[in-house]
Design an enzyme around this catalytic site. Structure first.
Site, PDB file in Angstrom:
ATOM      1  N   GLU A  41     -16.112 -53.043  -3.115  1.00 34.86           N
ATOM      2  CA  GLU A  41     -17.161 -53.852  -3.748  1.00 34.86           C
ATOM      3  C   GLU A  41     -18.406 -53.075  -4.126  1.00 34.86           C
ATOM      4  O   GLU A  41     -19.285 -53.614  -4.822  1.00 34.86           O
ATOM      5  CB  GLU A  41     -17.536 -55.052  -2.868  1.00 34.86           C
ATOM      6  CG  GLU A  41     -18.324 -54.732  -1.608  1.00 34.86           C
ATOM      7  CD  GLU A  41     -17.453 -54.399  -0.424  1.00 34.86           C
ATOM      8  OE1 GLU A  41     -18.014 -54.275   0.679  1.00 34.86           O
ATOM      9  OE2 GLU A  41     -16.217 -54.252  -0.591  1.00 34.86           O
ATOM     10  N   LYS A  67      -8.346 -57.129   2.224  1.00 33.11           N
ATOM     11  CA  LYS A  67      -9.486 -57.692   2.947  1.00 33.11           C
ATOM     12  C   LYS A  67      -9.960 -56.742   4.039  1.00 33.11           C
ATOM     13  O   LYS A  67      -9.278 -55.813   4.436  1.00 33.11           O
ATOM     14  CB  LYS A  67      -9.118 -59.045   3.558  1.00 33.11           C
ATOM     15  CG  LYS A  67      -8.958 -60.155   2.533  1.00 33.11           C
ATOM     16  CD  LYS A  67     -10.195 -60.304   1.639  1.00 33.11           C
ATOM     17  CE  LYS A  67     -11.406 -60.815   2.361  1.00 33.11           C
ATOM     18  NZ  LYS A  67     -12.611 -60.880   1.496  1.00 33.11           N
ATOM     19  N   HIS A  86     -17.511 -55.710   2.665  1.00 35.27           N
ATOM     20  CA  HIS A  86     -18.563 -56.728   2.740  1.00 35.27           C
ATOM     21  C   HIS A  86     -19.294 -56.650   4.083  1.00 35.27           C
ATOM     22  O   HIS A  86     -19.332 -57.608   4.862  1.00 35.27           O
ATOM     23  CB  HIS A  86     -17.986 -58.131   2.525  1.00 35.27           C
ATOM     24  CG  HIS A  86     -17.328 -58.324   1.191  1.00 35.27           C
ATOM     25  ND1 HIS A  86     -18.051 -58.352   0.015  1.00 35.27           N
ATOM     26  CD2 HIS A  86     -16.030 -58.478   0.835  1.00 35.27           C
ATOM     27  CE1 HIS A  86     -17.217 -58.534  -1.001  1.00 35.27           C
ATOM     28  NE2 HIS A  86     -15.984 -58.609  -0.525  1.00 35.27           N
ATOM     29  N   ARG A 136      -2.265 -61.500  -0.458  1.00 37.53           N
ATOM     30  CA  ARG A 136      -2.322 -60.314  -1.300  1.00 37.53           C
ATOM     31  C   ARG A 136      -1.833 -59.093  -0.523  1.00 37.53           C
ATOM     32  O   ARG A 136      -1.660 -59.143   0.687  1.00 37.53           O
ATOM     33  CB  ARG A 136      -3.761 -60.091  -1.798  1.00 37.53           C
ATOM     34  CG  ARG A 136      -4.240 -61.118  -2.797  1.00 37.53           C
ATOM     35  CD  ARG A 136      -5.721 -60.961  -3.115  1.00 37.53           C
ATOM     36  NE  ARG A 136      -6.566 -61.384  -1.986  1.00 37.53           N
ATOM     37  CZ  ARG A 136      -7.898 -61.335  -2.001  1.00 37.53           C
ATOM     38  NH1 ARG A 136      -8.529 -60.849  -3.067  1.00 37.53           N
ATOM     39  NH2 ARG A 136      -8.592 -61.758  -0.960  1.00 37.53           N
ATOM     40  N   ASP A 143     -18.648 -64.147   1.050  1.00 33.51           N
ATOM     41  CA  ASP A 143     -18.277 -62.836   1.590  1.00 33.51           C
ATOM     42  C   ASP A 143     -19.504 -61.999   1.933  1.00 33.51           C
ATOM     43  O   ASP A 143     -19.440 -61.124   2.801  1.00 33.51           O
ATOM     44  CB  ASP A 143     -17.421 -62.058   0.588  1.00 33.51           C
ATOM     45  CG  ASP A 143     -15.940 -62.406   0.696  1.00 33.51           C
ATOM     46  OD1 ASP A 143     -15.486 -62.677   1.810  1.00 33.51           O
ATOM     47  OD2 ASP A 143     -15.250 -62.406  -0.334  1.00 33.51           O
ATOM     48  N   TYR A 193     -11.802 -53.906   0.581  1.00 35.28           N
ATOM     49  CA  TYR A 193     -13.060 -54.661   0.594  1.00 35.28           C
ATOM     50  C   TYR A 193     -13.598 -54.667   2.020  1.00 35.28           C
ATOM     51  O   TYR A 193     -12.846 -54.869   2.980  1.00 35.28           O
ATOM     52  CB  TYR A 193     -12.837 -56.115   0.146  1.00 35.28           C
ATOM     53  CG  TYR A 193     -12.600 -56.283  -1.333  1.00 35.28           C
ATOM     54  CD1 TYR A 193     -13.594 -55.984  -2.257  1.00 35.28           C
ATOM     55  CD2 TYR A 193     -11.383 -56.766  -1.810  1.00 35.28           C
ATOM     56  CE1 TYR A 193     -13.383 -56.145  -3.615  1.00 35.28           C
ATOM     57  CE2 TYR A 193     -11.162 -56.935  -3.168  1.00 35.28           C
ATOM     58  CZ  TYR A 193     -12.161 -56.617  -4.069  1.00 35.28           C
ATOM     59  OH  TYR A 193     -11.942 -56.772  -5.411  1.00 35.28           O
TER      60      TYR A 193
END
Length: 372
Positions: free
Chosen positions: A118, A75, A96, A15, A270, A94
């Site tokens: 998130e 990510k 996490h 991505r 995650d 993101y």
């Protein structure tokens, strides 16, 4: 503002933070965008596509991090990327953080402004930037589970939908949120025998109304959870506590009692995973065995379908990214309480309560940190 888009470097992550269409939205507003060469290759977006809409192509991630006011990724930054972050630089991706001690420490040390996809919310309390990837991961969980049930992949040799005269596989879905609902849709579409467990009666009512008698719904407690897991050929873990580590609902004792060749897919990995026996895996080596039960715990499942995932993600993230660019992070965060929920770390302070609690840091309210 100068926005930077590095090429993702996590294992089999294809991505990209911005599509060429999204870059066009930034440049049309007078912002500058630099894109690492080949960053969009995985979605079929070549360097010339970015250049055609005003993006500047640069050779290395080092230049992205050295020049950009805001770095937009998909990510969480890997260790080498975290070392390049600068004080007051905006990181929008993101994160996490709840189960990730090393990343949390590095982001605190960087002094950067770290906004996590998130934990951004919407007016209904939903998670609009997590939802599209949860949709993808929920649907992929059934594809992955069906594949892992094949004997060649250490599964029991069970066809998910069965055939006339042979019963279909039993699928238990833990959690009826976005992941669970999409997993249910796929599993029922493939003809499986599906049960969902959740602790919200409203969620179970919604799923029952949507899928009808084909779906079995159970209120989740110790007894129903254990029974459903032990009877299942495939268990999908789709539990989410916003911003916090996932609870370990399926114990190692339960895994030990499952039939050999059963499969568990932990979509919550995650956030640390909801199976006691879970540990993160990659697309290169997606599975491992514990007590003859196949564990699929890939931490970036949507990365396997990057074109679908990137466009779905950009559709959700772009309005928030434009606010950060147009107003600057202070004004954008103070003007939008839903975007403010995404602020996890700023200038060495942890501003998301669940992360502070899970990682044992002092918690500072986001508005206090912004206005200090």
């Amino acid at each position: 503002m100068l926005i930077g888009v590095p090429k993702e470097i996590k294992n089999h992550e294809y991505r990209v933070g911005l599509t060429a269409d999204s870059v066009r939205e930034f440049t049309a507003r007078g912002h500058k965008v630099i894109v690492e060469s080949r960053a969009g290759q995985g979605i079929g977006c070549a360097d010339e596509h970015y250049a055609a809409v005003g993006g500047e192509i640069v050779d290395t991630a080092d230049e992205i991090f050295a020049r950009a006011d805001m770095v937009i990724k998909v990510k969480e930054p890997q260790a080498v990327e975290r070392r390049m972050l600068r004080e007051d630089q905006i990181l929008f991706t993101y994160l996490h953080l709840a189960p990730d001690t090393a990343q949390t420490r590095d982001l605190i040390d960087s002094g950067a402004v770290c906004v996590a996809y998130e934990t951004v919310t919407d007016a209904s309390g939903g998670l609009p930037l997590l939802a599209p990837m949860s949709q993808v991961a929920g649907r992929m969980s059934i594809q992955a589970g069906a594949y892992c049930l094949e004997k060649a992949h250490n599964g029991a040799g069970v066809l998910l939908g069965g055939v006339p005269s042979v019963a279909p596989a039993k699928v238990s879905v833990i959690g009826g949120g976005v992941v669970g609902e999409n997993a249910i849709q796929m599993a029922l579409g493939m003809g499986a025998d599906v049960t969902v467990l959740d602790r919200s009666i409203d969620v179970l009512n919604h799923l029952s109304a949507r899928f009808g008698a084909a779906l079995k719904t159970l209120y989740s407690n110790a007894a129903t959870l254990e029974s459903s897991v032990l009877q299942a050929d495939l268990v999908i873990g789709g539990v989410l506590i916003k911003g916090a580590a996932a609870p370990k609902l399926v114990t190692s004792a339960m895994i030990k009692q499952m039939r050999a060749g059963s499969v568990v897919v932990d979509v919550a990995i995650d956030q640390g995973g909801c199976f006691e026996t879970s540990r993160p895996t990659t697309h290169a080596e997606p599975t491992y065995l514990v007590d003859d039960v196949v564990h699929y715990c890939v931490a970036n499942m949507p990365g396997a379908v990057p074109r679908t995932s990137t466009y779905a993600l950009n559709n959700a993230t772009l309005p928030f990214a434009l606010q950060l660019a147009d107003k600057g992070y202070r004004r954008a965060l103070l003007d939008n309480p839903h975007l403010l929920e995404g602020l996890n770390i700023i200038h060495g302070k942890v501003t998301y309560k669940a992360v502070a609690e899970d990682q044992h840091y002092d918690y500072v309210e986001a508005i206090e940190a912004l206005t200090a």
